[in-house]
Structure formats: C-alpha cells, structure tokens
Scaffold this motif. Structure first.
Motif, PDB file in Angstrom:
ATOM      1  N   ASP A   1       0.695  -1.236  -0.035  1.00 26.44           N
ATOM      2  CA  ASP A   1       0.175   0.001  -0.007  1.00 26.44           C
ATOM      3  C   ASP A   1       0.999   1.133   0.106  1.00 26.44           C
ATOM      4  N   PRO A   2       1.556   1.579  -1.214  1.00 27.39           N
ATOM      5  CA  PRO A   2       2.361   2.658  -1.140  1.00 27.39           C
ATOM      6  C   PRO A   2       1.928   4.054  -0.885  1.00 27.39           C
ATOM      7  N   VAL A   3       0.413   4.122  -1.004  1.00 29.15           N
ATOM      8  CA  VAL A   3      -0.071   5.761  -0.693  1.00 29.15           C
ATOM      9  C   VAL A   3       0.081   5.813   0.962  1.00 29.15           C
ATOM     10  N   ILE A   4      -0.527   4.673   1.607  1.00 35.16           N
ATOM     11  CA  ILE A   4      -0.529   4.934   3.013  1.00 35.16           C
ATOM     12  C   ILE A   4       1.037   4.814   3.546  1.00 35.16           C
TER      13      ILE A   4
ATOM     14  N   LEU B   1      -9.242   6.727   4.109  1.00 37.55           N
ATOM     15  CA  LEU B   1      -9.244   6.666   2.452  1.00 37.55           C
ATOM     16  C   LEU B   1      -9.531   5.141   1.986  1.00 37.55           C
ATOM     17  N   GLY B   2      -9.442   4.155   2.867  1.00 41.62           N
ATOM     18  CA  GLY B   2      -9.469   2.960   2.565  1.00 41.62           C
ATOM     19  C   GLY B   2     -10.780   2.267   3.081  1.00 41.62           C
ATOM     20  N   GLY B   3     -11.223   2.870   4.104  1.00 35.62           N
ATOM     21  CA  GLY B   3     -12.454   2.428   4.769  1.00 35.62           C
ATOM     22  C   GLY B   3     -12.165   1.162   5.719  1.00 35.62           C
TER      23      GLY B   3
ATOM     24  N   GLU C   1     -10.210  -4.827   1.076  1.00 30.23           N
ATOM     25  CA  GLU C   1     -10.112  -4.380  -0.036  1.00 30.23           C
ATOM     26  C   GLU C   1      -9.841  -2.932  -0.671  1.00 30.23           C
ATOM     27  N   GLY C   2     -10.436  -2.042   0.430  1.00 29.58           N
ATOM     28  CA  GLY C   2     -10.117  -0.867   0.356  1.00 29.58           C
ATOM     29  C   GLY C   2     -10.833  -0.039  -0.894  1.00 29.58           C
ATOM     30  N   ARG C   3     -10.398   0.832  -1.306  1.00 31.36           N
ATOM     31  CA  ARG C   3     -11.154   1.841  -2.382  1.00 31.36           C
ATOM     32  C   ARG C   3      -9.947   2.167  -3.450  1.00 31.36           C
TER      33      ARG C   3
ATOM     34  N   VAL D   1      -5.406   3.510  -8.308  1.00 31.56           N
ATOM     35  CA  VAL D   1      -4.457   2.941  -7.303  1.00 31.56           C
ATOM     36  C   VAL D   1      -5.384   2.688  -6.164  1.00 31.56           C
ATOM     37  N   THR D   2      -4.841   1.308  -5.604  1.00 38.46           N
ATOM     38  CA  THR D   2      -5.724   0.742  -4.391  1.00 38.46           C
ATOM     39  C   THR D   2      -5.371   1.238  -3.140  1.00 38.46           C
TER      40      THR D   2
END
Length: 322
Positions: free
Chosen positions: A29-32, A70-72, A76-78, A83-84
């Motif tokens: 999860d590169p964003v987080i 952001l992912g809930g 599985e996220g959003r 980008v997941t």
C-alpha cells in the motif's frame, strides 16, 4: 577486533539488510506508506517538546487513521485514480475479548531439533554484537564491556520463554531505530515497556488491534527506522574519521556492504547464515587479515575530485595546463 571501520560497516548492513522487508511492506500500500513517512518527517522535524520525540508513534497513528479514512473498514479498500488504498478490517478487534490468558505449554526436548537450532546461536551472537555496537554509537558510550551481559541476557530470556512455549528471544534492530529517532536511551524505559507489554499481552483485543495495523503503515515506519540504522553506520565512520583513501578500508567496507545489502546466504547442512551474519564475519576477518598486508596506503578515487587532490599534492609545478 572491531575498529570503527568494521563497527560502522556491521551497523550499516543491519539497516541495509532489512531494507527489502520495508520495501515489501510499503509495496502493498504505497499511498499509506508515503503518508506515514511524511507524517513522521513532519512530527520529527517540525515539532518541539514531547511530540518531537514521538514521531514514529504519532506517524503510525496518522497512517492508521489515513487507512481508515481513505480505505474504509474493508481490507479490499478503495480505488483512487487506479491506485488501491487498502482499508482496515476491524472485525477481529470487535470480536476479541478484553481479557484472556495465553495457552502455556511445557517444553518438549528433542535431540534432533536441538542440534538443528543450536548453531543459530552463532548467528544471533553476530547480530547482537552489531546491535550493541549500534547502540554504542548512538549513545557515545563504549558498551563493549557489557557484551557478555547482553549475550547472557539474550540466552536467559530465551530459556524463560521456552519454558512455557514462547518463541525465541533476541535483540531487534527496530528498537535501535526508535532510539535513534527519540534520542531516549534509558534502560528503565525498556523495563517499563516490557511490563506494559506483558499487561497488554493479557488482552486479546489489544493483540487484535496491533494485528490490524495496515502493511502500508508498517512499511512507512520501517523505511524510516531501517534507514536510520544504516545511516548510523555511516555516522560511525564520520565521527571516527575513518580514512577511505586506505585501500584496505575501502575494500573491506565495500565487500561488507554488498554482502549485507544483497543478503548473501551460506547454507551448511541445515544451518543457514544470512547477510548480516556473513557480512559481520567478513568485515572482522578481512580487516584482521589484510590490515597489515596491504601495500597500498593511498587508493585514488576515480573522478575529478581525485585528480584535483593529486594536483594539490603535486603543487603548482605539477599541475596540468588545461
């Protein structure tokens, strides 16, 4: 046995060897991971007081909150622009009880298993040695006289853990990274942390909460921690003015760093030594063997800097007319 050249190299490869673990966590999860690293930077560099000493904790909390936002609450996220961003599954936390006692088991002695595991002690000795040297560099104190205590403490802790079915106990580089960030080196802090960990260990809900930390958050945190450990090795070289114009210093450091960073392994029977162990042994042995054997005391570094230095040594008469 371990001059600053060797000590710095060993400390550096501890961080470099663990870099792949940080990368794998962050890649999930590169964003987080990026948000977590940025939060650690902001807290660690732009705040004062108690907050400036807690960048890892606060950065981790911010990363966790970002994953929830952001992912809930679904793993599985959003999706955002393809980008997941993975979420946090809080179901196990809600289902876990507040209090519970671990399942203790008595030890079982197996000769074959004991012979297989015993050589691991050699690996742990090498890693513990590097860890103690890293802490020594951070605190500015010579901790070499306490190496015996460190080894004994590690062994006794493992024995106590094994008596009731626990896992093996050893020192962890992550803690050294935290010390580098917080600049808190008191052993009393670790004693208190151990007591708190035991208390929280009796709460399955707390365990479920820790298990729910997103991999991206862990990736961001470990990126900072392991990087700080690697840089601490370089700091040892700088503080002790290690002369890298000496060929033996340059070659020993070069080989050690590559062995550790690439995680070279050597398997003999059922016993495997990883990059940290091999790199540590390589640094110690190579330096002791070749420190007096090298006939080259001056190793020219390729590039304009080396040429400029040569011209300065030669004086005005020896400079080129270009």
């Amino acid at each position: 046995l371990m001059p600053p050249l060797v000590t710095g190299a060993v400390v550096a490869i501890i961080g470099l060897n663990l870099a792949s673990a940080a990368r794998n966590l962050a890649a999930f999860d590169p964003v987080i991971a990026a948000i977590t690293v940025l939060a650690i930077f902001i807290v660690g560099l732009l705040t004062t007081g108690i907050f400036s000493r807690l960048p890892i904790l606060i950065g981790g909390v911010i990363g966790y909150a970002a994953a929830l936002l952001l992912g809930g609450t679904a793993i599985e996220g959003r999706q955002y622009l393809g980008v997941t961003v993975h979420g946090v599954d809080l179901t196990p936390v809600g289902n876990a009880s507040w209090f519970g006692v671990p399942a203790f088991v008595a030890p079982e002695f197996n000769g074959g298993a004991m012979l297989l595991i015993a050589p691991v002690a050699v690996v742990l000795l090498a890693e513990n040695l590097g860890h103690v040297k890293a802490v020594s560099a951070l605190t500015g104190q010579n901790l070499t006289p306490y190496l015996g205590r460190a080894f004994i403490g590690d062994g006794v802790a493992t024995i106590v853990a094994g008596l009731r079915g626990g896992t093996g106990v050893t020192t962890y580089a992550e803690n050294i990274g935290v010390m580098a960030v917080t600049r808190v080196y008191s052993t009393l802090v670790f004693l208190i942390a151990g007591v708190i960990a035991i208390v929280f260990g009796l709460s399955p809900k707390f365990g479920a909460m820790i298990a729910s930390i997103p991999q991206g958050v862990l990736g961001g945190v470990t990126t900072v921690l392991f990087g700080l450990i690697a840089v601490t090795g370089a700091r040892i070289w700088v503080d002790n003015r290690v002369d890298f114009t000496r060929a033996v210093n340059l070659f020993v450091a070069a080989v050690t760093l590559i062995i550790g960073a690439a995680d070279y392994t050597l398997t003999i029977g059922g016993f495997t030594m990883n990059g940290i162990t091999l790199g540590t042994f390589a640094a110690i042995v190579l330096y002791q063997v070749f420190q007096g054997a090298s006939v080259r005391d001056d190793f020219a570094i390729v590039g304009d800097a080396a040429e400029a230095e040569a011209e300065l040594r030669a004086g005005p008469a020896g400079r080129s007319s270009r």
